[in-house]
Design an enzyme around this catalytic site. Sequence first.
Site, PDB file in Angstrom:
ATOM      1  CG  LEU A 183      94.754 108.402  69.169  1.00  0.00           C
ATOM      2  CD1 LEU A 183      95.729 108.239  68.012  1.00  0.00           C
ATOM      3  CD2 LEU A 183      94.989 107.319  70.215  1.00  0.00           C
ATOM      4  CD  GLU A 222      90.509 110.919  63.191  1.00  0.00           C
ATOM      5  OE1 GLU A 222      90.539 110.394  64.315  1.00  0.00           O
ATOM      6  OE2 GLU A 222      89.480 111.421  62.702  1.00  0.00           O
ATOM      7  NE  ARG A 273      91.978 117.765  65.545  1.00  0.00           N
ATOM      8  CZ  ARG A 273      91.244 117.331  66.562  1.00  0.00           C
ATOM      9  NH1 ARG A 273      91.373 116.087  66.977  1.00  0.00           N
ATOM     10  NH2 ARG A 273      90.381 118.140  67.161  1.00  0.00           N
ATOM     11  CD  GLU A 303      89.919 104.863  65.017  1.00  0.00           C
ATOM     12  OE1 GLU A 303      90.314 103.982  64.231  1.00  0.00           O
ATOM     13  OE2 GLU A 303      90.680 105.709  65.534  1.00  0.00           O
TER      14      GLU A 303
END
Length: 272
Positions: free
Chosen positions: A77, A145, A148, A125
């Site tokens: 992302l 993830e 973060r 993903e």
Amino acid sequence: MVQVQEGKDGVWPVALPSCLGVALDGKIAVLTLNRVAKRNALSDELVLGLQMFFSTIPASVQGVVVHGAGDNFCAGLDLNELKETNTVESFETSVIGQRLNDTIQFCKVPVISVLHGAVIGAGLELAAATHIRIAEKSAYYALPEGTRGIFLGSGGSVRLPRLIGAATVIDMMLSGRTYDAQEAHALLRLSQYLVEPGEGLAKGIELAKKIAGNAPLANFSVIQAIPRIVEQDPQAGLFTEMLMVGVAQGDEEAKQRLRDFLDRKLNKVQRS
């Protein structure tokens, strides 16, 4: 390959954002993630553009190959769009990511991803939602993830443990561990094919064309039924299998292909 002009007769039916490129190679659509300066990180515009693409595949297209422009497939992302979001906005981001990857997994045609360079977070993903993954030896995988302060939000917590195991996903998220292409292919079975750098796209198109030569209903049955059967209890899965046998073998094209095989004795399975 023929570059697509969107919105005109005979080509892609809708306009797509500039961060996506589409080219046609016969019955195969080659889809390019094109945010090179951001390592093809998924912005809202890119995710919504992907959703539009996979929701508007014309009948003339029998397979999709998705890859990233530049040196990377997708670095996750675009965190610049997440840094100030509140809880409700985070839910909305997750909803559009989950919707996209559900659309890919249950696309009406087979989807092949060509992985190189960074395949990170939401990029992994996305790859997990495709039906076949071709990895170039330059690919590397990470789920940072946990380090973060965020969480998988595009269906990866459901798909990835089924592909590579829950313990592996937990380790990657908590520790930031990365896997190179060779490790992920041999140990995790994340990719079905492993090729040299620069060879992935050609392999993907070649494989997509071969698959597009199958009876379309057979391809549709495989990609729609198998993911659902593995989630069912064994008896329900066996019943679904029985139904799919009738669907696939009742197709007139499938019947003709079987007659051709029996009459000509062609296409026998050979040792590869």
